[in-house]
Design a protein around this motif. Sequence first.
Motif, PDB file in Angstrom:
ATOM      1  N   PHE A 103     -62.221  75.161   7.323  1.00 47.69           N
ATOM      2  CA  PHE A 103     -63.017  76.367   7.540  1.00 47.69           C
ATOM      3  C   PHE A 103     -64.518  76.082   7.415  1.00 47.69           C
ATOM      4  CE2 PHE A 103     -59.181  78.995   6.085  1.00 47.69           C
ATOM      5  CZ  PHE A 103     -58.809  79.223   7.401  1.00 47.69           C
ATOM      6  N   ILE A 104     -64.859  75.093   6.583  1.00 48.19           N
ATOM      7  CA  ILE A 104     -66.278  74.799   6.362  1.00 48.19           C
ATOM      8  C   ILE A 104     -66.787  73.753   7.340  1.00 48.19           C
ATOM      9  CG2 ILE A 104     -67.980  73.954   4.699  1.00 48.19           C
ATOM     10  CD1 ILE A 104     -66.167  75.006   2.476  1.00 48.19           C
ATOM     11  N   TYR A 105     -66.061  72.609   7.453  1.00 47.82           N
ATOM     12  CA  TYR A 105     -66.567  71.473   8.227  1.00 47.82           C
ATOM     13  C   TYR A 105     -65.766  71.202   9.499  1.00 47.82           C
ATOM     14  CZ  TYR A 105     -69.028  70.449   3.892  1.00 47.82           C
ATOM     15  OH  TYR A 105     -69.831  70.531   2.785  1.00 47.82           O
ATOM     16  N   GLY A 106     -64.827  72.069   9.865  1.00 47.93           N
ATOM     17  CA  GLY A 106     -64.063  71.863  11.081  1.00 47.93           C
ATOM     18  C   GLY A 106     -64.917  71.992  12.333  1.00 47.93           C
ATOM     19  N   SER A 107     -64.327  71.652  13.463  1.00 44.90           N
ATOM     20  CA  SER A 107     -65.067  71.714  14.735  1.00 44.90           C
ATOM     21  C   SER A 107     -65.618  73.099  15.009  1.00 44.90           C
ATOM     22  CB  SER A 107     -64.148  71.264  15.882  1.00 44.90           C
ATOM     23  OG  SER A 107     -63.697  69.942  15.668  1.00 44.90           O
ATOM     24  N   VAL A 108     -64.882  74.129  14.608  1.00 44.72           N
ATOM     25  CA  VAL A 108     -65.362  75.513  14.777  1.00 44.72           C
ATOM     26  C   VAL A 108     -65.579  76.163  13.413  1.00 44.72           C
ATOM     27  CG1 VAL A 108     -64.337  75.829  17.053  1.00 44.72           C
ATOM     28  CG2 VAL A 108     -62.950  76.270  15.017  1.00 44.72           C
ATOM     29  N   GLY A 109     -65.888  75.325  12.408  1.00 43.65           N
ATOM     30  CA  GLY A 109     -66.083  75.826  11.062  1.00 43.65           C
ATOM     31  C   GLY A 109     -67.453  76.434  10.850  1.00 43.65           C
ATOM     32  N   MET A 110     -67.691  76.858   9.620  1.00 38.72           N
ATOM     33  CA  MET A 110     -68.930  77.550   9.283  1.00 38.72           C
ATOM     34  C   MET A 110     -70.149  76.666   9.467  1.00 38.72           C
ATOM     35  SD  MET A 110     -67.589  79.423   5.785  1.00 38.72           S
ATOM     36  CE  MET A 110     -69.275  79.827   5.328  1.00 38.72           C
ATOM     37  N   PRO A 137     -72.703  68.971  14.531  1.00 41.74           N
ATOM     38  CA  PRO A 137     -72.608  67.532  14.232  1.00 41.74           C
ATOM     39  C   PRO A 137     -71.461  67.162  13.295  1.00 41.74           C
ATOM     40  CG  PRO A 137     -74.306  68.528  12.872  1.00 41.74           C
ATOM     41  CD  PRO A 137     -73.752  69.638  13.736  1.00 41.74           C
ATOM     42  N   PHE A 138     -70.799  68.146  12.695  1.00 38.82           N
ATOM     43  CA  PHE A 138     -69.773  67.853  11.693  1.00 38.82           C
ATOM     44  C   PHE A 138     -68.405  67.716  12.373  1.00 38.82           C
ATOM     45  CE2 PHE A 138     -73.066  70.488   9.698  1.00 38.82           C
ATOM     46  CZ  PHE A 138     -73.522  69.602   8.730  1.00 38.82           C
ATOM     47  N   GLN A 139     -68.076  66.483  12.714  1.00 32.99           N
ATOM     48  CA  GLN A 139     -66.807  66.205  13.390  1.00 32.99           C
ATOM     49  C   GLN A 139     -66.025  65.114  12.673  1.00 32.99           C
ATOM     50  OE1 GLN A 139     -66.040  68.099  15.967  1.00 32.99           O
ATOM     51  NE2 GLN A 139     -68.074  69.051  16.196  1.00 32.99           N
ATOM     52  N   PHE A 140     -66.229  64.986  11.366  1.00 36.48           N
ATOM     53  CA  PHE A 140     -65.658  63.849  10.635  1.00 36.48           C
ATOM     54  C   PHE A 140     -64.303  64.152  10.005  1.00 36.48           C
ATOM     55  CE2 PHE A 140     -68.202  66.306   7.679  1.00 36.48           C
ATOM     56  CZ  PHE A 140     -67.375  66.417   6.568  1.00 36.48           C
ATOM     57  N   LEU A 141     -63.883  65.416   9.964  1.00 36.14           N
ATOM     58  CA  LEU A 141     -62.642  65.732   9.262  1.00 36.14           C
ATOM     59  C   LEU A 141     -61.413  65.140   9.946  1.00 36.14           C
ATOM     60  CD1 LEU A 141     -62.848  69.380   7.875  1.00 36.14           C
ATOM     61  CD2 LEU A 141     -62.799  67.225   6.630  1.00 36.14           C
ATOM     62  N   THR A 142     -61.479  64.881  11.224  1.00 35.25           N
ATOM     63  CA  THR A 142     -60.334  64.310  11.933  1.00 35.25           C
ATOM     64  C   THR A 142     -60.384  62.782  11.944  1.00 35.25           C
ATOM     65  OG1 THR A 142     -61.538  64.554  14.027  1.00 35.25           O
ATOM     66  CG2 THR A 142     -60.042  66.324  13.404  1.00 35.25           C
ATOM     67  N   THR A 143     -61.244  62.193  11.136  1.00 37.43           N
ATOM     68  CA  THR A 143     -61.358  60.744  11.010  1.00 37.43           C
ATOM     69  C   THR A 143     -60.819  60.316   9.641  1.00 37.43           C
ATOM     70  OG1 THR A 143     -63.572  60.776  10.008  1.00 37.43           O
ATOM     71  CG2 THR A 143     -63.441  60.872  12.426  1.00 37.43           C
ATOM     72  N   PRO A 144     -60.659  59.011   9.426  1.00 36.06           N
ATOM     73  CA  PRO A 144     -60.229  58.565   8.091  1.00 36.06           C
ATOM     74  C   PRO A 144     -61.164  59.018   6.976  1.00 36.06           C
ATOM     75  CG  PRO A 144     -59.977  56.781   9.673  1.00 36.06           C
ATOM     76  CD  PRO A 144     -60.673  57.894  10.398  1.00 36.06           C
ATOM     77  N   TRP A 145     -62.457  59.154   7.264  1.00 39.88           N
ATOM     78  CA  TRP A 145     -63.406  59.598   6.247  1.00 39.88           C
ATOM     79  C   TRP A 145     -63.156  61.053   5.859  1.00 39.88           C
ATOM     80  CZ3 TRP A 145     -65.404  55.594   4.102  1.00 39.88           C
ATOM     81  CH2 TRP A 145     -65.660  54.460   4.860  1.00 39.88           C
ATOM     82  N   GLY A 146     -62.713  61.853   6.811  1.00 38.35           N
ATOM     83  CA  GLY A 146     -62.357  63.234   6.493  1.00 38.35           C
ATOM     84  C   GLY A 146     -61.143  63.299   5.586  1.00 38.35           C
ATOM     85  N   VAL A 147     -60.149  62.455   5.866  1.00 44.53           N
ATOM     86  CA  VAL A 147     -58.968  62.391   4.995  1.00 44.53           C
ATOM     87  C   VAL A 147     -59.366  61.928   3.598  1.00 44.53           C
ATOM     88  CG1 VAL A 147     -56.727  61.292   4.658  1.00 44.53           C
ATOM     89  CG2 VAL A 147     -57.449  61.953   6.961  1.00 44.53           C
ATOM     90  N   LEU A 148     -60.263  60.942   3.533  1.00 43.62           N
ATOM     91  CA  LEU A 148     -60.721  60.441   2.236  1.00 43.62           C
ATOM     92  C   LEU A 148     -61.445  61.529   1.454  1.00 43.62           C
ATOM     93  CD1 LEU A 148     -60.949  57.876   0.467  1.00 43.62           C
ATOM     94  CD2 LEU A 148     -63.153  57.435   1.563  1.00 43.62           C
ATOM     95  N   THR A 179     -74.971  75.550  15.515  1.00 44.18           N
ATOM     96  CA  THR A 179     -75.097  75.985  16.912  1.00 44.18           C
ATOM     97  C   THR A 179     -75.911  77.277  17.026  1.00 44.18           C
ATOM     98  OG1 THR A 179     -72.949  77.103  16.693  1.00 44.18           O
ATOM     99  CG2 THR A 179     -72.944  74.878  17.616  1.00 44.18           C
ATOM    100  N   ASP A 180     -75.828  78.139  16.015  1.00 42.83           N
ATOM    101  CA  ASP A 180     -76.628  79.363  16.048  1.00 42.83           C
ATOM    102  C   ASP A 180     -78.117  79.058  15.938  1.00 42.83           C
ATOM    103  OD1 ASP A 180     -74.371  80.890  16.296  1.00 42.83           O
ATOM    104  OD2 ASP A 180     -74.221  81.362  14.155  1.00 42.83           O
TER     105      ASP A 180
END
Length: 301
Positions: free
Chosen positions: A142-149, A164-175, A155-156
Amino acid sequence: MASATAVPAADTDTGDPTDPTDTAPGRSRSVPRWIWALPPVAVLALVFLYPLALVVQQSVTPDTGGTSFTPYTQVFASDAFREALTTTVWLAVGATVGCLVLGFVLAVVIAFVPFPGGKAVARFIDVFLSFPSFLITLALLFIYGSVGMANGVWTDITGGGSGPFQFLTTPWGVLLAEITYFTPFVMRPLLAAFSQLDTAQLEVASSLGAGPGRIVRRVILPEALPALAAGGSLVLVMCLNEFGIVLFTGAKGVTTLPMLVYGKAILESDYPAACVVAVVNVAISVGLYSLYRMVARRAGA
């Protein structure tokens, strides 16, 4: 001559059901103590050992029938297994190190730095331990997702098409998700250890001119080592077996051993291979726990 009067036998009731000399009338012979261990052992065998035995049996039963170690050789030779093993290990070790560092710092602040609401924060740690892992992952989405806050605010402000926050779907996001979720598991034993620490030691060290950093290194850290070992070993084992965080982050390029078990069993219907991976995962977890117990026993923790 006076007749002899019969003297009744003395009642040797000792009140101890395990005393063989207890001859109180009507008292039955004591039940051996090992009998009381049978019910829990039976339950353990039924709900854990028997299913585990079935998994081990399936891992040496290829689809062609019979008993063979062919599933093991095939799985060990596959690139998918080696990549999943490497990913699982580095994520577990990285998350454990992150949890130890972050958990130690936060526990020191909560325990020794007075601030409003400190007790409430300490109580919240206990509540946090009851949260499921996927709930924390959803909160991060909800915070850092592709369409998160965070991306929405970006974008606003900039008018861009994506944030720019697209890291949650990477290994670093899992970490990040694993460190966020498992850090309280390190903090809980640390806070318990700090509550037993004699504050007079801190006062003496401070009166002798020791700064905060030296007090932490020389006084607090040695007292925290057994709790750090306990919390760190627990986090390491849990990270090795974590499934929900990897699944809910949507990190398609991140395949751990539990995810490989899911893929082999559910997506490919390759049950022997799935059982092989599961046996390896269990063996690693049990081995790490046994190593921790051995080290803790030698250290007297």
